[in-house]
Scaffold this active site. Sequence first.
Site, PDB file in Angstrom:
ATOM      1  N   ASP A 105       0.823  -1.203   0.000  1.00 40.26           N
ATOM      2  CA  ASP A 105       0.000   0.000   0.000  1.00 40.26           C
ATOM      3  C   ASP A 105       0.864   1.264   0.000  1.00 40.26           C
ATOM      4  OD1 ASP A 105      -2.111  -1.660   0.089  1.00 40.26           O
ATOM      5  OD2 ASP A 105      -2.537  -1.394   2.215  1.00 40.26           O
ATOM      6  N   GLU A 134       1.213  -5.490  -5.913  1.00 41.47           N
ATOM      7  CA  GLU A 134       0.788  -4.627  -7.012  1.00 41.47           C
ATOM      8  C   GLU A 134       1.921  -3.773  -7.557  1.00 41.47           C
ATOM      9  OE1 GLU A 134      -2.181  -0.803  -7.435  1.00 41.47           O
ATOM     10  OE2 GLU A 134      -2.897  -2.531  -6.309  1.00 41.47           O
TER      11      GLU A 134
END
Length: 402
Positions: free
Chosen positions: A33, A298
């Site tokens: 994140d 990600e």
Amino acid sequence: MSSKPASPLPEPQTPAPAWLWDVFCQVIDNYGDIGVCWRLCADIAQRGHTVRFWVDDSSALDWMAPGARQGQWSGISVRAWEEAADAAKLRDLPPADVWIEGFGCHIAPEFIAARAHSMSANALNDTKPPAWINLEYLSAEDYVERCHALPSPVMQGPAKGWTKHFYYPGFTAGTGGLLREPSFEERQHGLDDSWRGAWLADQGVAWTGERLISLFCYEPAALAKALADWMRADTSTLLLVTPGRARHALAQALPQAEAMTGTALHNSHLRLHYLEALSHPEFDALLQCCDLNFVRGEDSLVRALWAGQPFVWHIYPQDDGAHAEKLAAFLDCMGADATVRRLHAAWNGLPPIHNAPGQQTVLDWGRLPLSAWRQQVQGWRDRLRQQPDLVSSLVSFVEKRR
């Protein structure tokens, strides 16, 4: 070559208009994140805007972006999460033009109330609410295009009547695109051995021309088998191991690999090097440097794509199995061939994909078709380069709502 630049990007260009952005991030685990949110902040600032980055645990920035917490990155200030609920500090805070909630985190009610109160007090000055964006996780699944940019009216509280918008990064023109800094192309390196050797030497890696593989993963199901295949392969391999879970996973899998081969590591064709934590620019260089990259989450997936080298994605496992569909959608979008799909299934512990005619029945990680695989990756990368990047899309989106 400097290994830890405090601010490796060129001086920001000044666009018109330049906005003030508040970007909010709560660190769940594994740095994914904060990794994405920091790259977003850095990209926004690089385009001449100003960013306040509100984060509950900024410690990872010490290695991701050295100097960030000390205010050494032009255009970005790192703020403690709790300060967003501190009425005394909010009282004189300049209002931002854009709010971004990263990955489902929520802005403190006190922060929202302070802005609403300020707008009410300055009503005659025609103050507008911020463009309020909920930045979602990256996926290639079909729902992303359906849900991208959908409005979500705020129905209660001090911001009643305002509107949030869902914003989805993605791989198609119907999504928000991928993070790709304007300077990224300039910072890409060629693949000549001279550059590789210099970069590796700068990291303290003694390279003797072996095949280079980077390892950034959780605990992959196939790691022991892959290590065993590299140990007995005809081609020598130097495995560059990142800190944290990848290193721990390797420690667990290596004895199994030695048992499989009946050989000790030091007598095999595999060498290991344990890397220190790398800054974002150095991690990008690592991915460009290696012949094969194992990435996770990600942020590193997107960087592996831009690096243009063969890669295997270790997708974050979810209890309900949703990660399998997400991975399949990604491979479909990429146009991955049967071999690449089999490798991803094995690495992620998913059911095996049946062999295509003429394929080996057992995966051999020591004899991978890297050349054909590289062509697949670079072909997709070149197509993705034709699409707007995430920050360009965000700026255009905000412009229409200011």
